[in-house]
Enzyme design. Sequence first.
Site, PDB file in Angstrom:
ATOM      1  NE  ARG A 191      -3.958  -2.046   2.166  1.00  0.00           N
ATOM      2  CZ  ARG A 191      -3.755  -3.058   2.996  1.00  0.00           C
ATOM      3  NH1 ARG A 191      -2.771  -3.035   3.864  1.00  0.00           N
ATOM      4  NH2 ARG A 191      -4.561  -4.100   2.973  1.00  0.00           N
ATOM      5  CE  LYS A 210      -0.241  14.269 -14.146  1.00  0.00           C
ATOM      6  NZ  LYS A 210      -0.506  14.871 -15.472  1.00  0.00           N
ATOM      7  CD  GLU A 218       7.798  17.549 -22.327  1.00  0.00           C
ATOM      8  OE1 GLU A 218       7.095  18.444 -21.829  1.00  0.00           O
ATOM      9  OE2 GLU A 218       7.302  16.546 -22.876  1.00  0.00           O
ATOM     10  CE  LYS A 273       5.637  17.827 -13.427  1.00  0.00           C
ATOM     11  NZ  LYS A 273       5.728  16.654 -14.266  1.00  0.00           N
ATOM     12  CD  GLU A 284      -3.312  17.135 -15.384  1.00  0.00           C
ATOM     13  OE1 GLU A 284      -2.148  16.756 -15.222  1.00  0.00           O
ATOM     14  OE2 GLU A 284      -3.973  16.893 -16.403  1.00  0.00           O
ATOM     15  NE  ARG A 311       1.001  17.388 -12.392  1.00  0.00           N
ATOM     16  CZ  ARG A 311       1.585  16.498 -11.622  1.00  0.00           C
ATOM     17  NH1 ARG A 311       1.252  16.385 -10.353  1.00  0.00           N
ATOM     18  NH2 ARG A 311       2.525  15.695 -12.112  1.00  0.00           N
ATOM     19  CG  ASN A 317      -1.430  18.125 -20.171  1.00  0.00           C
ATOM     20  OD1 ASN A 317      -0.554  17.267 -20.152  1.00  0.00           O
ATOM     21  ND2 ASN A 317      -2.347  18.221 -19.230  1.00  0.00           N
ATOM     22  CG  HIS A 330       1.568  17.307 -23.655  1.00  0.00           C
ATOM     23  ND1 HIS A 330       2.369  18.423 -23.670  1.00  0.00           N
ATOM     24  CD2 HIS A 330       2.273  16.369 -22.967  1.00  0.00           C
ATOM     25  CE1 HIS A 330       3.491  18.187 -23.018  1.00  0.00           C
ATOM     26  NE2 HIS A 330       3.461  16.945 -22.584  1.00  0.00           N
ATOM     27  CG  HIS A 387      -2.680  11.893 -27.172  1.00  0.00           C
ATOM     28  ND1 HIS A 387      -3.884  11.829 -26.531  1.00  0.00           N
ATOM     29  CD2 HIS A 387      -2.269  10.614 -27.274  1.00  0.00           C
ATOM     30  CE1 HIS A 387      -4.187  10.580 -26.279  1.00  0.00           C
ATOM     31  NE2 HIS A 387      -3.221   9.815 -26.716  1.00  0.00           N
ATOM     32  CG  HIS A 443       6.035  12.602 -24.846  1.00  0.00           C
ATOM     33  ND1 HIS A 443       4.677  12.588 -25.036  1.00  0.00           N
ATOM     34  CD2 HIS A 443       6.271  13.519 -23.867  1.00  0.00           C
ATOM     35  CE1 HIS A 443       4.109  13.445 -24.201  1.00  0.00           C
ATOM     36  NE2 HIS A 443       5.058  14.025 -23.483  1.00  0.00           N
TER      37      HIS A 443
END
Length: 379
Positions: free
Chosen positions: A139, A161, A203, A245, A255, A259, A263, A266, A270, A283
Amino acid sequence: MSWVWSAQAEPFACLRFILARVLTLHVSLAERSYPILIGDDLLADAPLLGRHLSARDLLLVSNTTVAPLYAERVRNALSDRRIVDVRLPDGEQYKTMEYLARVLDVLVANRFGRDCVVLALGGGVVGDLAGFSAACYQRGVAFAQMPTTLLAQVDSSVGGKTGVNHPGGKNMIGAFHQPSAVFADISTLRTLPLRELRAGLAEVVKYGLIFDLAFLDWIDKNVDALLALDPAALAHAIHRSCELKADVVRRDERETGDRALLNLGHTFGHAIETATGYTEWLHGEAVAAGMVIAADMSARLGMLPASDVQRVKDLLQRIGLPVEAPRFGAQRALDCMRVDKKVKSGRIRLVLLEQLGAARFTADYADDALTSTLATHFG
Ligand code: NAD
Ligand code: GLY
């Protein structure tokens, strides 16, 4: 190749790096707060690693490319600990539940307790998977990030993340689980392929575009130094990116608001990654082309002058990044964008530029601006 000292560059960070060789940032998240350490040869720095890693049992998760280069360094620096190695095959296609289960099996087989620490040594793929294994095991146990790509040093190792891919979608299974420390060792970038370095710089540019025009100006002046791996320039770029960040993560860890600004580019990127099967484009490359498209759409909406769109394009091109999307068709692009995680109530939400250095996450835009943007860039 020398980097440009400018009024815009944060002078104390530069000076601290030159004097101390290690920059420290703090991600403030109450009891989940942690330091980000940036510097040369951190992975060989036994006192530094020892100070931040108190556990006796460490699981060192890496891959078959990075482990032969850097695992020994970490082992030597932490020679007084019990270290068990896991080497994953290299590639996004292994960021799966199957390989997550293998990491968990090793933790169980070695009877690691709740006081162990998982070390993620590698790029974003290793970091995401190892971090998620730490989030799941008993956990939740501690983990530390040892990012070895520029993308991981400026983005994926910070903010908690973690996760793996599912056949139904990228990063579909995961958890927010903050690391207990991030060790960004700039010297590891010397073995990184140039194409990966450029993808990481996309980035870095992203942070300037969203939050900080002065930082964007600094990047503009220091592209050559960054590509030549000048340590002081890299340290500043990583430090400022992580600072920006960390600040947005502190305000919006999960988010639900700001946040999402991270993106920028993105959603369009994507579409490129999905339509090309995640094999041709890195990416960061897709994000670069996506940021040009986002800037162009912002101009169509009257938010940005055309000269700023050209400036974004020129900067990314000087870094060696792609700025044109493949022309697989506007409808296909739209279909790919519709399965993005940022879609809400069927409406595609986008990050648009209000000006260079300020962005907005919104579903409130004229549909024909999106239609004409997609037609222009995807054909
Ligand atoms: P990656 O982890 O696949 O690394 C790129 C390549 O470089 C790999 O082949 C790797 O083995 C190699 N490599 C890594 N370090 C090296 C070094 N120092 N020398 C030589 N080779 C080296 O890719 P990435 O760009 O670091 O990360 C992409 C992943 O990050 C994706 O899975 C993406 O979903 C994830 N990501 C996560 C977040 C987050 O917030 N968690 C943010 C952005 C991206
Ligand atoms: N890479 C986007 C985020 O961490 O939120």
